[in-house]
Design an enzyme around this catalytic site. Sequence first.
Site, PDB file in Angstrom:
ATOM      1  N   ASN A  97       6.787 112.332 -48.640  1.00  0.00           N
ATOM      2  CA  ASN A  97       6.470 113.008 -49.906  1.00  0.00           C
ATOM      3  C   ASN A  97       6.424 114.519 -49.723  1.00  0.00           C
ATOM      4  OD1 ASN A  97       6.220 110.569 -51.223  1.00  0.00           O
ATOM      5  ND2 ASN A  97       3.987 110.559 -51.234  1.00  0.00           N
ATOM      6  N   HIS A 100      17.740 109.830 -68.289  1.00  0.00           N
ATOM      7  CA  HIS A 100      16.752 109.125 -67.469  1.00  0.00           C
ATOM      8  C   HIS A 100      16.324 107.800 -68.100  1.00  0.00           C
ATOM      9  CE1 HIS A 100      12.582 108.770 -65.605  1.00  0.00           C
ATOM     10  NE2 HIS A 100      13.344 108.925 -64.542  1.00  0.00           N
ATOM     11  N   HIS A 137       4.626 102.807 -61.328  1.00  0.00           N
ATOM     12  CA  HIS A 137       5.748 103.519 -61.931  1.00  0.00           C
ATOM     13  C   HIS A 137       5.891 103.267 -63.430  1.00  0.00           C
ATOM     14  CE1 HIS A 137      10.185 104.439 -62.420  1.00  0.00           C
ATOM     15  NE2 HIS A 137       9.790 105.477 -61.723  1.00  0.00           N
ATOM     16  N   ARG A 181      18.243 113.508 -58.679  1.00  0.00           N
ATOM     17  CA  ARG A 181      17.990 114.252 -57.445  1.00  0.00           C
ATOM     18  C   ARG A 181      17.934 113.345 -56.215  1.00  0.00           C
ATOM     19  NH1 ARG A 181      13.435 117.216 -58.697  1.00  0.00           N
ATOM     20  NH2 ARG A 181      14.647 119.034 -59.296  1.00  0.00           N
ATOM     21  N   ARG A 236      19.323 105.566 -60.851  1.00  0.00           N
ATOM     22  CA  ARG A 236      19.315 105.315 -59.397  1.00  0.00           C
ATOM     23  C   ARG A 236      19.614 103.845 -59.184  1.00  0.00           C
ATOM     24  NH1 ARG A 236      16.798 109.941 -57.289  1.00  0.00           N
ATOM     25  NH2 ARG A 236      15.120 110.815 -58.569  1.00  0.00           N
ATOM     26  N   ARG A 272      -0.707 108.127 -62.019  1.00  0.00           N
ATOM     27  CA  ARG A 272      -0.530 107.988 -60.577  1.00  0.00           C
ATOM     28  C   ARG A 272      -0.525 109.333 -59.854  1.00  0.00           C
ATOM     29  NH1 ARG A 272       5.077 106.702 -59.368  1.00  0.00           N
ATOM     30  NH2 ARG A 272       5.305 108.852 -58.721  1.00  0.00           N
TER      31      ARG A 272
END
Length: 716
Positions: free
Chosen positions: A54, A445, A602, A415, A385, A574
């Site tokens: 991270n 997205h 998520h 990204r 993704r 989160r």
Amino acid sequence: MVKDKKSTDFEKPELYMNRELSWLQFNERVRFEAEDESNPLFERLKFLSISASNLDEFFMVRVASLKDMINADYKKPDIAGMTPIEQLDAVLTEVHKFVDKQYQIYNKQLIPALLENGLKITDGSDLSATDLEYVDRYFDEYVYPVLTPMAVDSSRPFPLIRNKSLNIGALLKKKEGKDDVDFATVQVPDVLPRVLEIPCEDNGICPRKIMLLEQIIKRNMQKLFLNYDIITSASYRVGRNADLSIDEDEAEDLLKEIEKQIKRRQWGQAIRLEVPKGIDKKLLKFIAKELSVEDNEIYMIDGPLDLTFLFKMYKLEGFEHLKEHSYAEPQPVPEFEGGENIFDVIQRGDILMHHPYQTFENVVKFVETAAVDPNVLAIKQTLYRVSGNSPIIAALAKAADNGKQVTVLVELKARFDEENNIVWAKMLEKAGCHVIYGLVGLKTHCKITLVVRRQEDGIMRYVHLGTGNYNDSTAKQYTDVGLFTCAPAIGEDATAVFNMLSGYSEPLGWNKLSLAPLWLKDRIIDLIRREAEHARAGESARIVAKMNAICHKDVIAELYKASSAGVKIDLIVRGICCLRTGIPGVSENITVRSIVGNYLEHSRIFYFENGGSPEFYASSADWMPRNLERRVEILFPVEDKRLKEKMWNILDTELKDTEKAHVMNSKGIYVKKTASDGEKVNSQKIFGQEAVSAAKKFDAGSSRVFIPEMNPDAKT
């Protein structure tokens, strides 16, 4: 209760937290899991590895962005009133403390615990002659042929050191000749395993021993420089600015421009240098000067550089008893277990799935079935993704081969997934799919799939909407919800979404969906304001919102206003949270908690009590400026009563979590929640148990499904 406060009162900088410092708090919560002795030992290794990974991305993107702003002389303060220079100074101060704490955990807690459990990490100094012979033979046979030592002198300039690569620098002096000191460097090859296990001499009685690749190379460095004496050597690692800068308006071919920028990512400005404590001062000075890093960008590490190697250790065999096994495997989705055609099942009613507790396989099957169904005319999907060997990509290619109209929006600007997405985009094009490379100036997205099917009574549109990516791999680790529906109103909206993405068709209105960047922010603000109106009218008013991050000033200001009007607001966030709790007259009615567990939280789920007629929504979007203003995102309602109960159960269970929840106090500090009455609640384990129970209770001969009852105290 405070009434009629001026809007400007809710926009004061002291009411907000800095985004970057809030993210560092999140990573501290991840690191805390490595420190928490209630977690199995190897899970603690994994969490420390995640905290290191991270931090790498944080530097490559967020710290890099602050550096860019400073270099451009950008001085506008953020919502917390901090200029870029102030933010960078504060961030680097906190990161130095963070890294020191990481290595305290590593050295004082994890290393002794590993040794107690029969695993030793060695630098070679305590190995026997037999062990050292094995290590040296491994170097000669496998490592030496791969290495490329690089000297630096007047004819050979300092080489380009790749982003995140691990290297060993050395100061050398010729065995015979002048007393001049030379510098050389060698990259630790990432094509070889970083962790080498050394065979045990004593028939398995001795502790298992592992040695890191850089230590093996350092031990054998003399073999790389036969005519030199090695004065000193040390590992070093560079972090670079990896945020792509693309002028989409000027790019003639977006795909080619992104391919070109990806190559440049490895050579961006150096923004972090990691070196071991005790490094020779002359060696450090030379490396730092060549990389142009400042003193506060140098990190003295008390241990091995790059703790992400701990995830490799996590995969070592023979230590299963030190890992977490109490989480259930992904369970079947009961509605799909009757063996019927997936489209017939969806026609009977909306279906809500909770991943990873329930399997993602049905989403894959949805696309695979559509690819071969003779009645399916078209498939349209957005991809942000996807996994390395994606079955969804294969199904879309097969659908095109079968003559279906296949339209796929592949977001090339996702990204760190740009390269992977370029490969898939090219493959889909070759298969005959119509591929859209995102939209100029926006990232797409949203997660939506539309299947258009010819049936006896006409055309039917089947839609999947989700909060997570179409990635069968991460779907096993990320918590998300997904909705299957063939409701005509959502089907019409789905068609409008893809017409907007592929052309210039902007609908005059929407039936059920709300899209960013044009409509979604206003919809969220309207829903918050509606709760405030209910509170002022003395009606029941409550907001429960679960997301990854919240830092949009306009949305936070509306939450403050709603709180001051008497709305009870519970946020489950989160990561980044720029909102502060417990401010008199502003946020006394707001709670914020963050859950950090075995799975990455998520999903984005929103509950608005609406005066006793509650509404539930799910979305691909967090409440951040980038999501609400610079991305294509979707907010969708969940309207079926059974599914609303399931949504409430998710929120309510997480609000009761006493094992993995950290609650923000009035000082903006997160405190690990504990069970006051001794009852322990781990929401992620409960969801797994519920998925198992639902799968067992399903009668394959009927359409009945076990749904956990909604909390009787909830007004729904």
